[in-house]
Write an enzyme that holds these catalytic residues in place. Structure first.
Site, PDB file in Angstrom:
ATOM      1  N   LYS A 107      19.575  57.964  53.995  1.00  0.00           N
ATOM      2  CA  LYS A 107      20.007  59.342  54.191  1.00  0.00           C
ATOM      3  C   LYS A 107      19.114  60.099  55.166  1.00  0.00           C
ATOM      4  O   LYS A 107      19.495  61.152  55.656  1.00  0.00           O
ATOM      5  CB  LYS A 107      20.107  60.057  52.847  1.00  0.00           C
ATOM      6  CG  LYS A 107      21.272  59.527  52.018  1.00  0.00           C
ATOM      7  CD  LYS A 107      21.533  60.352  50.786  1.00  0.00           C
ATOM      8  CE  LYS A 107      22.757  59.866  50.041  1.00  0.00           C
ATOM      9  NZ  LYS A 107      22.526  58.611  49.300  1.00  0.00           N
TER      10      LYS A 107
HETATM   11  C1  LIG Z   1      23.503  57.900  48.794  1.00  0.00           C
HETATM   12  C2  LIG Z   1      23.167  56.478  48.552  1.00  0.00           C
HETATM   13  C3  LIG Z   1      24.178  55.503  48.525  1.00  0.00           C
HETATM   14  C4  LIG Z   1      25.645  55.845  48.641  1.00  0.00           C
HETATM   15  O1  LIG Z   1      26.003  56.264  49.926  1.00  0.00           O
HETATM   16  P1  LIG Z   1      27.394  57.019  50.171  1.00  0.00           P
HETATM   17  O2  LIG Z   1      27.403  57.393  51.586  1.00  0.00           O
HETATM   18  O3  LIG Z   1      27.400  58.204  49.254  1.00  0.00           O
HETATM   19  O4  LIG Z   1      28.482  56.054  49.793  1.00  0.00           O
HETATM   20  C5  LIG Z   1      23.787  54.177  48.398  1.00  0.00           C
HETATM   21  N1  LIG Z   1      22.489  53.838  48.249  1.00  0.00           N
HETATM   22  C6  LIG Z   1      21.516  54.746  48.257  1.00  0.00           C
HETATM   23  C7  LIG Z   1      20.103  54.297  48.087  1.00  0.00           C
HETATM   24  C8  LIG Z   1      21.810  56.094  48.417  1.00  0.00           C
HETATM   25  O5  LIG Z   1      20.820  56.997  48.419  1.00  0.00           O
END
Ligand SMILES: *Cc1c(COP(=O)(O)O)cnc(C)c1O
Length: 433
Positions: A107
């Protein structure tokens, strides 16, 4: 580039409006009016380009009418300031490591792009900009880190009480300054609902400038397409068919992968890998999309019962369900299966995955079974295993090394306020600010 809402393809808004609004007023998701297809020469040169050089080409193709060349360069340099290596785990199975950023989860890419782009678009804004975010764990720290001490911006983070790991909580609740945290007595979906409702509330929107930095925001969502190109660039074998498995919760990440595919990237199959929050794998099976209350798992950042990016997936395939199903398969796994995979891969190969990456690995292996001659695969390793230290240590029955960046947070004090899961209480809180 203009953007339309998935609920109204006739109504276009500017980049600035789409980024500030986050969610369209008709509750739809913003989508780019057209998807530029990258030329053949781009793909020929891609293996020889640096991550940033490639990023500039893609972002320019998307935003050249909206941003100056200098802004594009600055934005990409800020976003792609850490590597995303492709690591071979087994024959024909690769891990795309997306956890080398400041908060050790993928993210960081979206959050860094979003905070930089917002400050560019809001440079002339005199009012305080309030960024509202709901988090199931990793969004909170990535967004808090991206906006920490950015002048003119206040961030309010809602997270479900007791449902994020201690380390995750420490990464965003201990910062202070312009970062405010609300511990909501509920689940992630409550947090998301409260934030969505705030954006639709007329009184609030008259009194303050609210914006979202959730994965629904195009400024978070779109830049995630970049590392799919970079992954392909690093693949030694460009001839063999390619499956990409994405551990999914809100389905923003996998949607950005589809965006890359629509821009010409040769990905043959997407594997939507989830924990028991299996709304999308079930849709792919039955054709019925039925949101459900979220269930708690060891891959908690994917505990989403109503994936908010779902309609983007359909939209990217012209709302043609059959087309989507021809490009995507879905699998879901229990905590036991996830733990078993994490342990087994570590014992047999020495590679350590986090619980989310383990779900992605399992989805990929399920798809590849019997197709190994035809397909190679990449799974996205979305977080550093150290972020889920207690789970990983319990699974392995041994202690793991914590990265220094994480250790530093452990001794700091959590600064968050408690809140019920009722919108009116949240509204009062905002009005009182
Ligand atoms: C947010 C997150 C996900 C999921 O991603 P999306 O874009 O919401 O499908 C998967 N793994 C981790 C470690 C995350 O922080």
């Amino acid at each position: 580039m203009k953007f339309y809402s998935t609920n109204n393809p006739e109504n276009f808004v500017s980049l600035k409006e789409a980024v500030i609004k986050g969610l369209a007023p008709d509750q739809g998701l913003y989508m780019p009016e057209r998807v530029p297809v990258m030329p053949a020469e781009f793909f020929q040169e891609l293996p020889f380009m640096s991550f940033q050089e490639m990023g500039v080409e893609i972002i320019r193709a998307l935003f050249k009418e909206d941003l100056t060349e200098t802004q594009i360069q600055v934005l990409v340099a800020h976003t792609l300031s850490f590597p995303a290596p492709l690591v071979q785990v087994e024959e024909g199975v690769y891990s795309l490591e997306l956890f080398h950023g400041p908060t050790l989860a993928f993210k960081d890419f979206g959050a860094r792009f979003c905070s930089k782009l917002m400050s560019m678009l809001m440079a002339k804004e005199e009012r305080l900009v309030r960024v509202l975010v709901a988090t199931s764990g990793d969004t909170g720290s990535a967004v808090a880190n991206g906006f920490y001490k950015v002048p003119g911006v206040e961030v309010i983070i809602l997270y479900p009480k007791g449902k994020v790991s201690k380390l995750q909580e420490k990464q965003f609740t201990t910062l202070g300054e312009n970062i405010h945290c609300l511990e909501v007595d509920g689940v992630f979906d409550d947090c998301q609902r409260m934030v969505k409702q705030a954006f639709l509330d007329e009184e609030l929107n008259q009194k303050m400038l609210l914006t979202s930095a959730n994965s629904i925001n195009i400024a978070r969502w779109i830049p995630q397409c970049l590392y799919y190109f970079h992954a392909w660039a690093q693949l030694p074998d460009k001839e063999k068919k390619l499956a990409v498995s994405v551990p999914s919760g809100n389905f923003g990440n996998i949607g950005a992968g589809i965006l890359a595919e629509r821009m010409g990237l040769p990905i043959d199959i997407f594997v939507a890998s989830t924990n028991v929050n299996k709304v999308v794998p079930e849709f792919l099976d039955s054709g019925i999309f039925e949101p459900m209350p979220s269930l708690a798992t060891i891959s908690n950042s994917m505990d989403v019962g109503n994936p908010s990016n779902f309609y983007r997936l359909l939209d990217l395939y012209g709302n043609d369900e059959a087309k989507l199903k021809s490009k995507m398969v879905g699998y879901y796994f229990s905590d036991e299966e996830t733990a078993e995979a994490l342990r087994k891969v570590n014992t047999t190969t020495g590679y350590l995955m986090d619980p989310h990456g383990a779900v992605g690995y399992l989805g990929l292996k399920n798809f590849l079974e019997g197709k190994e001659a035809e397909f190679q695969g990449i799974f996205l390793e979305t977080a550093h295993p150290g972020k889920f230290q207690s789970t990983v240590e319990e699974v392995l029955q041994e202690s793991i090394q914590l990265p220094e960046r994480l250790q530093a947070f452990l001794t700091k004090e959590v600064k968050s306020e408690s809140m019920g899961n009722d919108f009116e209480e949240f509204k009062e809180y905002l009005l009182a600010r």
